[in-house]
Motif scaffolding. Structure first.
Motif, PDB file in Angstrom:
ATOM      1  N   SER A   1      -6.853   1.301  -3.494  1.00  0.00           N
ATOM      2  CA  SER A   1      -7.056   0.644  -2.198  1.00  0.00           C
ATOM      3  C   SER A   1      -7.578  -0.785  -2.306  1.00  0.00           C
ATOM      4  CB  SER A   1      -8.041   1.467  -1.352  1.00  0.00           C
ATOM      5  OG  SER A   1      -9.257   1.670  -2.054  1.00  0.00           O
TER       6      SER A   1
ATOM      7  N   ARG B   1       0.256   5.114  -2.899  1.00  0.00           N
ATOM      8  CA  ARG B   1      -0.985   5.220  -3.653  1.00  0.00           C
ATOM      9  C   ARG B   1      -1.051   6.621  -4.264  1.00  0.00           C
ATOM     10  NH1 ARG B   1      -5.382   3.153   0.893  1.00  0.00           N
ATOM     11  NH2 ARG B   1      -4.696   0.964   1.060  1.00  0.00           N
TER      12      ARG B   1
ATOM     13  N   HIS C   1      -4.392  -1.059   5.224  1.00  0.00           N
ATOM     14  CA  HIS C   1      -4.644   0.368   5.017  1.00  0.00           C
ATOM     15  C   HIS C   1      -3.890   1.236   6.011  1.00  0.00           C
ATOM     16  CE1 HIS C   1      -7.552  -0.777   2.044  1.00  0.00           C
ATOM     17  NE2 HIS C   1      -8.268  -1.454   2.922  1.00  0.00           N
TER      18      HIS C   1
ATOM     19  N   ALA D   1      -0.657   2.473   4.487  1.00  0.00           N
ATOM     20  CA  ALA D   1      -0.744   3.205   3.223  1.00  0.00           C
ATOM     21  C   ALA D   1      -0.039   4.556   3.307  1.00  0.00           C
ATOM     22  CB  ALA D   1      -2.205   3.400   2.831  1.00  0.00           C
TER      23      ALA D   1
ATOM     24  N   PRO E   1       0.784  -1.241   0.000  1.00  0.00           N
ATOM     25  CA  PRO E   1       0.000   0.000   0.000  1.00  0.00           C
ATOM     26  C   PRO E   1       0.818   1.296   0.000  1.00  0.00           C
ATOM     27  CG  PRO E   1       0.103  -0.876   2.217  1.00  0.00           C
ATOM     28  CD  PRO E   1       0.815  -1.878   1.327  1.00  0.00           C
TER      29      PRO E   1
ATOM     30  N   GLN F   1      -5.107  -5.116   1.256  1.00  0.00           N
ATOM     31  CA  GLN F   1      -4.063  -4.187   1.672  1.00  0.00           C
ATOM     32  C   GLN F   1      -4.200  -3.864   3.157  1.00  0.00           C
ATOM     33  OE1 GLN F   1      -3.170  -0.750  -0.761  1.00  0.00           O
ATOM     34  NE2 GLN F   1      -4.337  -1.592  -2.489  1.00  0.00           N
TER      35      GLN F   1
END
Length: 318
Positions: A144, A115, A195, A198, A112, A193
């Protein structure tokens, strides 16, 4: 498999080329509308369109891919899979439900991390030594969705964004085919993923290139690499803007002062930073072409002690 392809810039062309040459069928190529470009501002087709037309592929250029009328235009094709790479729009649920399997994106980072719109640039700017490409199931969010396959790519110490762009474009093409083959075989892994891990790589702006000389030499070297070729790192000397395209680092000396020219040679202009020196080896004066330091110095008087203007704040990825 029957495929619909979505992509727009040069980065997407190797994947389209690989799909077109494979045993799969590209039913249609969807790309952004032609945009004004260059001094004449004439409408220019995106690179994906140019490749598609040259190889007899059907091209569609909706303003919004998720517009209901365009979704209905695609529906009779009944694609098995929709492949998306650098298309330039978020896709809504009504579009994502079109294919038999799912919409698959090829993203230029190891998710992640990074992005967003500029993962290649920010990986270099942040001094990463490795990145990669990830295939993923597209969901309505920003990069995502669940991850499929990952291919890692090293970042060399002097690689520019263009160098890495080309390496990742080729890696993405191979990974797309590998992902499709595994999907057909029923062996394609799917992993959500994390998150919480991220990070985001926002779109770059021209002002992001303004050099902050109170940063470290390595950080500035990475910034120059990460913004080459666009938007380009830049600074001001004697009121004139200079774009920086290639740099090196060298050890500092006593009494160095950030932003000051400390040494001038045919090889480059040595400028003090917060720690070591940044050597400017390829520059572009306003209104002129890129040139090496020797050619630049032949037409510009640069003296030890001259000061480059500095940006007040360093840039951040998010």
């Amino acid at each position: 498999m029957n495929l619909v392809f979505l992509g727009t810039p040069d980065f997407a062309v190797p994947t389209l080329k690989a799909l077109h040459a494979s045993r799969h069928t590209v039913q249609a190529v969807v790309t952004q509308p032609d945009r004004p470009k260059g001094r004449g501002r004439a409408a220019q087709p995106p690179p994906v369109k140019e490749f598609a037309l040259a190889h007899g592929l059907d091209v569609l250029q909706p303003t919004k891919a998720s517009a209901p009328d365009f979704v209905e235009q695609l529906r009779p094709m009944k694609p098995d899979l929709i492949v998306v790479i650098a298309y330039g729009q978020l896709l809504k649920p009504n579009f994502l439900e079109l294919p038999k399997h799912f919409c698959m994106n090829i993203h230029a980072s190891i998710l992640p991390k990074y992005r967003g719109a500029a993962p290649i640039n920010w990986a270099i700017i942040n001094g990463e030594t490795e990145t990669g490409v990830t295939t993923m199931k597209i969901d309505p969010g920003l990069d995502s969705g669940d991850m499929l396959l990952i291919r890692k790519v090293p970042i060399g110490p002097d690689d520019t964004a263009q160098d890495l762009h080309d390496a990742l474009a080729d890696a993405g093409a191979k990974l797309a085919l590998e992902s499709i083959d595994q999907l057909e075989a029923g062996t394609l892994p799917i992993a959500p993923q994390d998150h919480d891990e991220a990070t985001f790589a926002r779109k770059l702006k021209k002002e992001d290139g303004f050099i902050c000389w109170t940063q470290s030499a390595q950080r500035l070297h990475d910034l120059v690499r990460g913004l080459n070729p666009w938007p380009g790192a830049y600074t001001f000397l004697n009121g004139h803007r200079l774009k920086l395209y290639k740099t090196e680092t060298a050890p500092r000396q006593q009494k160095d002062e950030a932003g000051r020219v400390m040494r001038v040679t045919k090889h480059g202009i040595e400028v003090a930073t917060s720690d070591d020196r940044l050597i400017l080896t390829e520059l572009q004066p306003e209104g002129k072409k890129k040139m090496n330091a020797q050619d630049f110095l032949a037409g510009h008087d640069v003296q030890i002690g001259d000061r480059f203007e500095s940006a007040p704040q360093p840039i951040q990825s998010d």
